[in-house]
Write an enzyme that holds these catalytic residues in place. Sequence first.
Site, short mmCIF file in Angstrom:
data_model
loop_
_atom_site.label_atom_id
_atom_site.label_comp_id
_atom_site.label_asym_id
_atom_site.label_seq_id
_atom_site.Cartn_x
_atom_site.Cartn_y
_atom_site.Cartn_z
N HIS A 67 0.96 -1.25 -0.02
CA HIS A 67 -0.07 -0.06 0.12
C HIS A 67 0.93 1.17 0.05
CE1 HIS A 67 -3.83 -2.11 2.00
NE2 HIS A 67 -3.37 -2.76 0.84
N GLU B 97 1.04 3.85 1.70
CA GLU B 97 1.41 4.10 3.11
C GLU B 97 2.41 3.56 3.64
OE1 GLU B 97 -3.14 4.25 3.46
OE2 GLU B 97 -1.86 3.40 2.62
N CYS C 73 -6.35 1.82 5.78
CA CYS C 73 -7.05 0.60 6.26
C CYS C 73 -6.33 0.30 7.51
CB CYS C 73 -6.77 -0.64 5.16
SG CYS C 73 -5.17 -0.87 4.94
N CYS D 168 -2.54 -0.47 7.51
CA CYS D 168 -1.65 0.85 7.37
C CYS D 168 -1.93 1.57 8.70
CB CYS D 168 -2.07 1.59 6.10
SG CYS D 168 -1.58 0.72 4.60
#
Length: 163
Positions: free
Chosen positions: A56, A58, A86, A89
């Site tokens: 992801h 992040e 999410c 993260c």
Amino acid sequence: MLFSEDSYRFMYAALQEAEHAFEEDEIPVGAVVVHNNKIIGRGHNQIEKLNDATAHAEMIALTSASNHLTSWRLNECSIYVTLEPCIMCTGALLSSRIENLYFGASDIKFGACGSVHNLAENSRTNHTIKVFSGILAKESEELLKSFFAKKHLKSKKINPIKP
């Protein structure tokens, strides 16, 4: 809520990262980590490219920032993300001791910073994160909508529905 000029500048940089993801046919989410008013980490979704569910925006931006500071502790840093983080993260943001989180669009399916859960501010860990939402939300949402509309159109061309 009004944000500082610098906050808009940093979120714009996150949007540019999201556009890179879009161009790479990844879900367009981008992130930048800021320390002392300077971007020290950048990332955009690379899940398909790396064949890695944890790739992801992040996560990539946090790794980049940690490498820059040669420390996993990012307690004097802020992160700007185009989509609400999410659970995975948010856990990484808490573990890295990020001080502030700014995000654009809310994620009503997986959001862990106010939409579905609020792990960032209501964590039982020894750290919480100050959360600021809605910065360049419209631009972030438009990019996501455009991506999924393109995907939908592409799937119809591949699998046309016969009358």
